[in-house]
Design a protein around this motif. Structure first.
Motif, PDB file in Angstrom:
ATOM      1  N   ALA A 288      40.673  35.824  44.059  1.00 47.90           N
ATOM      2  CA  ALA A 288      40.847  35.521  42.641  1.00 47.90           C
ATOM      3  C   ALA A 288      42.333  35.456  42.320  1.00 47.90           C
TER       4      ALA A 288
ATOM      5  N   THR B 100      40.856  36.349  36.588  1.00 48.19           N
ATOM      6  CA  THR B 100      39.576  36.982  36.838  1.00 48.19           C
ATOM      7  C   THR B 100      39.118  37.877  35.681  1.00 48.19           C
TER       8      THR B 100
ATOM      9  N   ARG C 185      40.858  42.783  39.154  1.00 49.78           N
ATOM     10  CA  ARG C 185      42.085  42.666  38.360  1.00 49.78           C
ATOM     11  C   ARG C 185      42.961  43.903  38.513  1.00 49.78           C
TER      12      ARG C 185
ATOM     13  N   ALA D  49      36.027  39.152  44.569  1.00 46.90           N
ATOM     14  CA  ALA D  49      35.337  38.958  43.292  1.00 46.90           C
ATOM     15  C   ALA D  49      33.919  38.438  43.479  1.00 46.90           C
TER      16      ALA D  49
ATOM     17  N   GLU E  49      36.090  29.847  42.550  1.00 49.33           N
ATOM     18  CA  GLU E  49      37.006  30.451  41.584  1.00 49.33           C
ATOM     19  C   GLU E  49      38.429  30.243  42.075  1.00 49.33           C
TER      20      GLU E  49
ATOM     21  N   SER F 129      42.197  30.708  42.907  1.00 50.18           N
ATOM     22  CA  SER F 129      42.589  31.985  43.481  1.00 50.18           C
ATOM     23  C   SER F 129      43.862  31.905  44.319  1.00 50.18           C
TER      24      SER F 129
ATOM     25  N   SER G 110      32.553  29.323  38.591  1.00 52.75           N
ATOM     26  CA  SER G 110      32.919  30.261  37.526  1.00 52.75           C
ATOM     27  C   SER G 110      33.364  29.472  36.290  1.00 52.75           C
TER      28      SER G 110
END
Length: 436
Positions: A170, A175, A181, A216, A224, A226, A351
């Motif tokens: 991510a 995220t 995170r 993630a 996603e 990243s 996502s």
């Protein structure tokens, strides 16, 4: 075969730069009408961007267009550094941010073509830190509240996952997974006061930190955006035995005549660096970009590149011509076709779709390093099925439309939330200028 000429010798259609830039390679210029575009309609680009500059929304821009392998538009607008009174020129150097990703993706695929790397290889084959991974997954606690728990990864990410952003990695800036995170912030993979900057981490520290953080998603299940290409850069370094900047220079920059591209700007060229406005006009937030005036601790494959519009246009034109430019063959046409095909399919969940993230429109999927258009309709911007593109946090944008034999580069240093508007606007302005 396209002819390489020095920019200094460009035809009167394009203003000549100072002699100190004469070694930069250009594309053979042509009048727009010779390539089915209208000069009168192309002039609308300047009208729109000069109005944006006059309104104080962007400091300046450089825009270049190639059609049919010829340079048909090359213009600079506004200021490269408004605070210091430096005018924008076609030779201004920009921070590319995520437009570094296509460069490194292509460089990595040269290793695939040489049999030194396979898309199906697990990342752990080259970086053993990724042998045992955990995934942060949502769950419901005893009070019925949403929580997150760690489970073992069902498999490790592959090189293909890195190239198409399905590795489970991510960006801490994006995220919504709190465990991911927080782990990224703790290890400085994400900095709350400085977006998209890992250039201060040594390569080994970056790899250890990323491997220690939870994923993630399970690898191969979700698209996603990243740090995946940053990790790909470390794989390239392991295989090649070279620093990433040196490897990319050898495989791309030198063969393609991209003389102003790299991962930092040498002292003699630093008066050509574009700078953003001090604050974003839309939000009032301070604009803070990576310092590119000295070599970084780590060459960020995802966000650390620099270059000019012409340098990047030559890269884009190489892709439009199927992997070669002039006498230099970078990739096979079959590899370019693979990279610019849909690599997500119906089984990988999004996502957010690539097109919605980059342009604010649907209709796009993702290949190996590029966003790819899947349908002639649906997207709220003109284009062709099979066109591919990407952009950068600081405002840069490019696309290649093989059906129209078109390659376009827009360079701005304006990292605020308005950058998707400028991407859509330049697409509208370029396509309306095509008259045959």
């Amino acid at each position: 075969m396209r002819k390489v000429i020095p920019i200094l010798a460009a035809l009167a259609l394009f203003a000549s730069p100072p002699a100190r830039w004469a070694q930069a390679a250009a594309l053979d210029p042509a009048a727009p009408e010779e390539e089915g575009m209208s000069s009168e309609r192309l002039a609308r680009i300047g009208q729109v961007f000069n109005a944006e500059i006059a309104a104080g929304r962007i400091p300046g821009a450089v825009i270049m267009i190639a059609r049919g392998g010829h340079l048909v538009y090359r213009e600079a607008f506004g200021m490269a550094d408004k605070a210091h009174g430096r005018i924008m020129t076609p030779e201004t150097i920009f921070r590319l941010y995520s437009m570094t990703k296509p460069l490194v993706s292509v460089a990595a695929m040269t290793l695939v073509e040489e049999g030194k790397l396979q898309l199906t290889d697990p990342v752990a084959k080259y970086l053993p830190e990724f042998s045992v991974l955990q995934v942060s997954v949502p769950a419901t606690n005893g009070l019925g509240q949403r929580a997150y728990t760690l489970v073992a990864a069902t498999r490790g990410p592959t090189i293909q996952d890195l190239l198409r952003h399905t590795a489970g990695l991510a960006y801490g800036e994006i995220t919504t997974n709190p465990l991911v995170r927080d782990a990224y912030i703790k290890s400085r993979l994400s900095k709350p006061d400085f977006d998209y900057n890992v250039t201060d981490l040594a390569p080994d520290d970056f790899v250890h930190a990323l491997a220690a953080a939870p994923l993630a998603y399970q690898p191969g299940t979700v698209w996603e955006y990243s740090l995946a290409v940053d990790l790909l850069g470390r794989v390239v370094e392991k295989i090649s035995g070279q620093r990433l900047a040196d490897f990319v220079a050898k495989r791309l920059f030198r063969p393609l005549g991209m003389v102003d591209s790299g991962f930092s700007v040498p002292a003699e060229k630093q008066d050509r660096i574009a700078e953003p406005l001090p604050t974003d006009p839309a939000t009032g937030a301070p604009n803070r970009l990576i310092d590119v005036r000295s070599p970084p601790a780590e060459d960020s494959a995802g966000a650390g590149g620099v270059g000019t519009a012409m340098d990047y246009l030559r890269f884009a034109e190489m892709l439009e011509e199927g992997g070669r430019l002039d006498e230099h063959v970078i990739l096979s046409p079959t590899t370019v076709a693979l990279m610019t095909a849909d690599q997500l399919g119906p089984t990988i969940r999004l996502s957010i779709s690539p097109g919605e993230m980059l342009l604010g429109v649907p209709g796009y999927s993702f290949g190996l390093g590029f966003m790819v258009r899947m349908t002639p309709g649906l997207a709220g911007v003109p284009g062709s099925v099979g066109e591919f593109m990407w952009a950068g946090y600081a405002g840069t944008f490019f696309w290649v439309d093989p059906a129209e034999q078109l390659a376009v580069v827009m360079m701005i240093q304006a990292p605020g939330p308005s950058r998707a508007w400028y991407r859509r606007e330049i697409k509208d302005l370029v396509y309306q200028a095509i008259v045959e």
